[in-house]
Design an enzyme around this catalytic site. Structure first.
Site, short mmCIF file in Angstrom:
data_model
loop_
_atom_site.label_atom_id
_atom_site.label_comp_id
_atom_site.label_asym_id
_atom_site.label_seq_id
_atom_site.Cartn_x
_atom_site.Cartn_y
_atom_site.Cartn_z
N ARG A 151 28.76 31.81 56.25
CA ARG A 151 27.76 32.25 57.23
C ARG A 151 26.38 32.14 56.61
O ARG A 151 25.96 33.05 55.89
CB ARG A 151 28.04 33.70 57.61
CG ARG A 151 28.88 33.82 58.85
CD ARG A 151 28.91 35.24 59.33
NE ARG A 151 29.31 36.14 58.26
CZ ARG A 151 29.40 37.45 58.37
NH1 ARG A 151 29.12 38.02 59.52
NH2 ARG A 151 29.78 38.20 57.37
N ASP A 194 30.70 31.23 61.30
CA ASP A 194 31.14 32.62 61.30
C ASP A 194 32.56 32.57 61.88
O ASP A 194 32.73 32.22 63.05
CB ASP A 194 30.20 33.45 62.19
CG ASP A 194 30.66 34.90 62.28
OD1 ASP A 194 31.82 35.19 61.92
OD2 ASP A 194 29.85 35.74 62.71
N HIS A 209 48.14 32.47 40.82
CA HIS A 209 47.55 31.51 39.86
C HIS A 209 48.34 31.41 38.56
O HIS A 209 48.23 30.43 37.83
CB HIS A 209 46.06 31.81 39.62
CG HIS A 209 45.79 32.96 38.70
ND1 HIS A 209 45.80 34.26 39.11
CD2 HIS A 209 45.49 33.00 37.37
CE1 HIS A 209 45.51 35.04 38.09
NE2 HIS A 209 45.33 34.30 37.02
N HIS A 244 52.37 38.40 39.53
CA HIS A 244 52.42 37.67 38.25
C HIS A 244 53.64 38.06 37.39
O HIS A 244 54.36 37.19 36.90
CB HIS A 244 51.15 37.91 37.44
CG HIS A 244 49.88 37.66 38.21
ND1 HIS A 244 49.75 36.64 39.12
CD2 HIS A 244 48.68 38.29 38.22
CE1 HIS A 244 48.52 36.65 39.64
NE2 HIS A 244 47.86 37.65 39.10
N LYS A 282 45.05 47.50 32.32
CA LYS A 282 43.65 47.12 32.10
C LYS A 282 43.11 47.97 30.95
O LYS A 282 43.62 49.05 30.67
CB LYS A 282 42.81 47.37 33.35
CG LYS A 282 43.41 46.73 34.59
CD LYS A 282 42.46 45.79 35.30
CE LYS A 282 43.04 45.20 36.56
NZ LYS A 282 43.85 44.01 36.40
C1 BG6 Z 1 44.37 38.63 39.09
C2 BG6 Z 1 44.13 40.12 39.22
O1 BG6 Z 1 45.34 38.19 39.99
O2 BG6 Z 1 44.79 38.34 37.77
C3 BG6 Z 1 43.12 40.61 38.21
O3 BG6 Z 1 43.67 40.42 40.54
C4 BG6 Z 1 43.57 40.23 36.81
O4 BG6 Z 1 42.97 42.02 38.29
C5 BG6 Z 1 43.85 38.72 36.76
O5 BG6 Z 1 42.55 40.59 35.90
C6 BG6 Z 1 44.45 38.33 35.41
O6 BG6 Z 1 44.51 36.93 35.35
P1 BG6 Z 1 44.53 36.18 33.96
O7 BG6 Z 1 44.70 34.74 34.32
O8 BG6 Z 1 43.21 36.48 33.30
O9 BG6 Z 1 45.67 36.74 33.18
#
Ligand code: BG6
Length: 492
Positions: free
Chosen positions: A49, A91, A176, A238, A338
């Site tokens: 937007r 939008d 990822h 993950h 964390k």
């Molecule tokens: C993300 C989380 O999916 O993965 C983050 O939302 C996290 O909170 C991150 O820090 C960690 O990814 P990587 O690749 O740094 O281990």
């Protein structure tokens, strides 16, 4: 269709002004340009937007991505790359705006990939906007980012909404971690090596530890993270993905569905953890202030925007069993948090001891063989074996010999670090889904996670423990293993 060739496509990014685009997507696409992986006719249609021209967008993003690229932008490559970009002011809540996109897409006959890099509450507007403008061509693909819901019900809602407009074959759900070289290497390790392949079950393996430890805090994402917590943020996706890859049966081939179906089978064997057994199988914590790399960092409750009553966990450790013939009786210990002492991810496979100790005259216990798979940083593999110490006195005194690979086994050279997003974008351009998460996987994992989150809500299970930033989490995470006569394998 399965092809190793990346096809001429139009990549339409929803959320092109956002964080993910500047941090991950544009840097990954630039690097794909540099390594000549983008099809000649590929275009990037950045939507957002703003009353911006394409030139405005390109100039703004060029400055921004410099911070995330970890290398200097080469002008000749940037010129070629930026020539692919078209900015489109949309939008997504305005259905009429989709006709602007349609006009651009009609200029070419490319395969269209929609990338939803936007918060989940906007997803439905995108699905229906594309559907109602007839932009959901059967050949098109759509990429969804996590989080895909915050529980089974909300993820089902998103999956139901999208399935009105796109079939499962068109949907690419990102985790990822699946794009990381070291995670992909787990398949090769397990299924290409007969040594490991045959000895990979409860007959030989005593227990498995999976650690994904982070130094970062919540990085100014209070609004997102406080509703989610570390279990939904890291375990549901993950860590469970790592667990499934480590335990799945060998797939019949490497086709997307075959691999994903084997992973679902594992998710469905996870032993339930709920309000009745949650204190036995889980430990959760929240960071207080402390030191990370000798720098003082504040507590979770002092983060920007914090609500000081929050009971959200920033650390979780779990002991998990699988109701699976091959894995029955083998505990899997998972931990992630964390603001821990170091950023690293590792899998430790601890093998059973030989029940007969031939060399027992010195009254020492036979130690376990271990396979330590470091995923990040500096991916490497270490195998601990028992070896006779050279000596005339003690004929059979044993010691652990550590056979260790070089660091960075997953990098061809130090300059060529492949980012997970580079691989995943390329795979989506090739139309291969094996590194994306299926609907069944997402829903099976939420089905297992939901009773854990619910269990913690009960008064009697209100076990949140503070841990100092820069430590390894609450002490009770050690007790999970201690009662089984095990210890966390220490960071080296
Ligand atoms: C993300 C989380 O999916 O993965 C983050 O939302 C996290 O909170 C991150 O820090 C960690 O990814 P990587 O690749 O740094 O281990």
């Amino acid at each position: 269709m399965i092809t190793e060739q990346n096809q001429a496509c139009d990549l339409v990014i929803f959320g092109a002004k956002g964080d993910l685009t500047k941090r991950k997507l544009l840097p990954a696409l630039y690097k794909l340009e540099k390594s000549k992986k983008l099809h000649e006719n590929m275009r990037i249609i950045a939507t957002g937007r703003a009353n911006w021209s394409t030139e405005d967008y390109i100039n703004i993003k060029k400055t921004e991505i410099k911070n995330f690229l970890k290398e200097t932008i080469q002008e000749n490559i940037w010129k070629k790359f930026s020539a692919r970009i078209i900015f489109c002011n949309i939008d997504v809540n305005e259905i009429l705006h989709f006709s602007r996109l349609k006009k651009i897409l009609e200029q070419k006959n490319n395969i269209i990939i929609y990338y939803c890099a936007i918060p989940p509450e906007t997803l439905h507007a995108i699905f229906s906007g594309l559907g109602n403008t007839n932009l959901n061509f059967p050949s098109s693909r759509i990429i969804l980012e996590k989080p895909l819901g915050i529980c089974l019900k909300t993820s089902q809602k998103i999956n139901n909404q999208i399935s009105k407009y796109f079939s499962e074959k068109q949907i690419f759900r990102i985790d990822h971690y699946l794009g990381k070289e070291s995670i992909l290497n787990l398949f090769a390790l397990r299924f290409a090596n007969s040594l490991l392949f045959h000895d990979w079950n409860n007959k030989t393996i005593d227990h498995i530890q999976i650690t994904v430890s982070e130094e970062v805090g919540i990085e100014d994402r209070w609004n997102y993270f406080d509703k989610i917590g570390q279990t939904r943020d890291m375990v549901q996706n993950h860590l469970l993905q790592i667990l499934t890859i480590i335990t799945m049966d060998q797939p019949k081939n490497i086709q997307s569905d075959t691999i994903r179906n084997e992973k679902v089978k594992i998710l469905r064997t996870l032993n339930p953890i709920n309000t009745d057994n949650i204190n036995k199988y889980t430990v959760r914590g929240q960071y207080s202030s402390g030191l990370i790399k000798n720098k003082k960092v504040s507590s979770y409750l002092e983060e920007n925007g914090a609500n000081t009553n929050s009971k959200t966990e920033t650390f979780v450790a779990m002991k998990i069993y699988l109701n699976h013939e091959k894995w029955s009786g083998v505990p899997f210990y998972l931990r992630t948090g964390k603001r821990l002492a170091h950023k690293y991810s590792e899998i430790v496979i601890v093998f059973k001891k030989n029940p007969i100790h031939l060399f027992n005259y010195s009254n020492t216990e036979l130690l376990s063989n271990k396979l330590i798979i470091r995923l990040e940083p500096n991916a490497n593999i270490q195998y601990d074996i028992l070896n006779k110490m050279p000596s005339l006195k003690n004929k059979y005194k044993l010691e652990i010999l550590q056979l260790k690979s070089n660091n960075n086994i997953n990098q061809s050279n130090s300059k060529n670090i492949i980012d997970a997003y580079e691989r995943l974008l390329l795979e989506s351009m090739r139309g291969i889904q094996s590194l994306f998460v299926s609907r069944d996987e997402v829903e099976a994992s939420w089905q297992w996670i939901d009773p854990i989150i619910d269990g913690w809500k009960h008064e009697k299970n209100n076990s949140l423990q503070l841990y100092e930033a820069g430590s390894w989490g609450p002490k009770s995470a050690n007790m999970l293993l201690y009662y089984d006569h095990h210890d966390w394998y220490e960071f080296h």
